[in-house]
Scaffold this motif. Structure first.
Motif, short mmCIF file in Angstrom:
data_model
loop_
_atom_site.label_atom_id
_atom_site.label_comp_id
_atom_site.label_asym_id
_atom_site.label_seq_id
_atom_site.Cartn_x
_atom_site.Cartn_y
_atom_site.Cartn_z
N UNK A 287 0.83 -1.21 0.00
CA UNK A 287 0.00 0.00 0.00
C UNK A 287 0.86 1.26 0.00
N UNK A 288 1.96 1.24 0.75
CA UNK A 288 2.86 2.40 0.81
C UNK A 288 3.50 2.66 -0.55
N UNK A 289 3.96 1.60 -1.22
CA UNK A 289 4.58 1.77 -2.54
C UNK A 289 3.57 2.31 -3.56
N UNK A 290 2.37 1.80 -3.54
CA UNK A 290 1.34 2.26 -4.48
C UNK A 290 1.03 3.74 -4.26
N UNK A 291 0.94 4.16 -3.00
CA UNK A 291 0.65 5.56 -2.70
C UNK A 291 1.81 6.47 -3.11
N UNK A 292 3.04 6.05 -2.80
CA UNK A 292 4.21 6.86 -3.13
C UNK A 292 4.34 7.09 -4.64
N UNK A 293 4.21 6.04 -5.42
CA UNK A 293 4.34 6.17 -6.87
C UNK A 293 3.23 7.07 -7.43
N UNK A 294 2.02 6.90 -6.94
CA UNK A 294 0.91 7.72 -7.44
C UNK A 294 1.11 9.20 -7.11
N UNK A 295 1.70 9.50 -5.94
CA UNK A 295 1.94 10.90 -5.56
C UNK A 295 3.00 11.55 -6.45
N UNK A 296 4.03 10.79 -6.83
CA UNK A 296 5.06 11.32 -7.72
C UNK A 296 4.46 11.61 -9.11
N UNK A 297 3.66 10.68 -9.60
CA UNK A 297 3.00 10.89 -10.90
C UNK A 297 2.08 12.10 -10.85
N UNK A 298 1.33 12.22 -9.77
CA UNK A 298 0.42 13.35 -9.60
C UNK A 298 1.17 14.68 -9.64
N UNK A 299 2.29 14.77 -8.92
CA UNK A 299 3.06 16.02 -8.87
C UNK A 299 3.58 16.41 -10.25
N UNK A 300 4.12 15.43 -10.97
CA UNK A 300 4.65 15.72 -12.31
C UNK A 300 3.54 16.25 -13.23
N UNK A 301 2.40 15.59 -13.23
CA UNK A 301 1.32 16.02 -14.11
C UNK A 301 0.71 17.35 -13.67
N UNK A 302 0.76 17.65 -12.36
CA UNK A 302 0.26 18.91 -11.86
C UNK A 302 1.12 20.07 -12.35
#
Length: 455
Positions: free
Chosen positions: A194-209
């Motif tokens: 769960x931690x890995x899934x959240x971390x990766x999604x947050x990095x992707x979110x920041x880049x696209x933002x």
């Protein structure tokens, strides 16, 4: 331009803005709620470990919401004055500040994470520390991306653009859900997956933002080191907001702290309820954001219009009351009727059902409260905001200690939260209805940051 619109036209405009913005605010607590549901099916110990783990990841991140509020406020105010150069300067400077704070938090997590968890959970819960530590160490890798993404998102919202950031978070949320399914359910990695899934999604979110912001007329990749005057301006706005955010976060952390010392079943039940509560309350955050995006042009822009500002506040509160009732009904129904979504442990479910009454009323008052506080932030009545919130925290902390020592259990903690929320509502409402408040006073200069050095 809202100054030329009727009450119902304003409500329609707010809904069109807050609809997409709701997705932005609900993303983070939804991710934690998904973690709670997935992990709760496998292990009550790992479910309990999410309590202190999310404190150091999610609740600690709320401490830095002052950066998000400052960005939105400064961008919206500069746009109301038609000063595009100032907008670009603020974006560049705030991106640098966000990146710097992010790396500092990454360092803190790596060096002091285990000690912070041990101090928070207490000696009676030493068995949950290893799982919680694995969770925060992985989530901590995303700190720089999270704060940079917040600045980019807040700048877009300050420009009244909520669709661009929403598209970015839609992709990131999809990655999170797929990651949880694969890593937790299929591969059985539990809290680590769960931690890995959240971390990766947050990095992707920041880049696209950041990429979404860059598609506007402003350069989102131009990061600048702030000058002393820039830092002073940011500090004068951010310091009172920081006090406000710290008071709010500290109160929620205290609740989790007292619940953690009540045993594994109690902290597991509280973890479910507080995650559900967090997911529901952030649905009201777009109302605060709408106030910060639309109010500056009516309070201090070239189209200043206080009667229309009062009408806008009426629209925001009307939507807030309706939304609060809907959230109260929905948020209470899920843990009441469908508790097995989160856990099959009957001891945990029994604890959850005990707090449904204060849980409902605390949820219901949150959206109108956020619309009032957002208006105060838009008008930069920062001294009052910081003092009122710190006062609510002080009284709330005393109440928490009394109900905890009095043996009132989890129910007493949630009644303390109920009092905290309603106190915020009445204080903000009284301030805005005051004849000397920003919505009735023509002298807006007394709310400028340079008047707030004492804060």
């Amino acid at each position: 331009m809202l100054e030329n619109k009727s009450l119902w036209s304003q409500i329609k405009e707010i809904i069109m803005f807050t609809g997409p913005a709701t997705g932005l605010w609900i993303s983070a607590p939804l991710m934690s709620l998904i973690d709670t549901a997935v992990i709760g099916q496998g292990s009550s110990i790992e479910l309990a470990a999410l309590g202190p783990g999310t404190v150091l990841c999610d609740y600690m991140s709320y401490v830095f919401m002052f950066l998000s509020v400052a960005t939105s406020n400064m961008v919206a105010t500069s746009l109301a004055r038609k000063d595009k150069k100032e907008v670009q300067r603020y974006i560049s400077v705030l991106l640098f500040v966000g990146l710097t704070i992010g790396f500092c938090m990454l360092f803190f997590t790596k060096v002091f994470g285990t000690r912070a968890l041990t101090a928070f959970a207490g000696p009676n819960n030493a068995h949950i520390i290893p799982a919680a530590n694995k969770y925060i160490q992985i989530r901590g890798l995303a700190w720089p991306a999270v704060l940079v993404g917040w600045v980019a998102q807040s700048a877009s919202l300050g420009m009244k653009d909520s669709w661009g950031p929403l598209k970015a978070l839609a992709v990131a949320s999809s990655v999170k859900i797929v990651g949880d399914i694969v890593l937790c359910i299929v591969l059985g990695y539990g809290i680590v997956g769960a931690a890995w899934a959240t971390m990766v999604s947050q990095v992707i979110s920041a880049y696209m933002m950041v990429n979404s912001l860059n598609k506007t007329e402003y350069n989102a990749y131009a990061i600048s080191i702030p000058s002393s005057s820039d830092l002073l301006t940011i500090f004068q706005i951010a310091a009172p907001v920081f006090i406000m955010m710290m008071s709010k976060v500290a109160f929620y952390v205290l609740i989790i702290y007292f619940a953690t010392n009540m045993g594994t079943y109690t902290v597991a039940a509280h973890q479910v309820m507080i995650q559900m509560y967090s997911m529901c309350t952030v649905v009201g955050e777009p109302l605060a954001q709408a106030a910060q995006s639309f109010m500056p042009e009516l309070l201090c822009g070239i189209n200043k219009n206080l009667p229309k500002a009062r009408m806008l506040l009426k629209s925001l509160v009307t939507i807030g009351v309706a939304l609060g009732l809907l959230l109260g009904i929905f948020g209470t129904s899920v843990p009441w009727l469908l508790p097995n979504v989160f856990t099959s442990d009957q001891n945990v479910i029994k604890q959850m059902h005990r707090v449904l009454v204060p849980y409902f009323f605390a949820l219901a008052v949150t959206p109108p409260t956020l619309s009032l506080e957002g208006t105060l932030l838009a008008g930069r009545d920062l001294r009052f905001v910081s003092l009122s919130m710190s006062g609510c925290f002080s009284l709330g902390a005393v109440m928490l200690m009394l109900v905890s020592s009095g043996g009132y259990g989890l129910l007493g903690l949630w009644f303390a939260l109920l009092g905290f929320q309603w106190a915020r509502f009445f204080l903000s409402l009284q301030r805005l209805l005051s004849p000397n408040g920003m919505l009735h006073s023509q002298d807006w200069s007394k709310y400028k940051p340079e008047k707030l050095k004492a804060v």
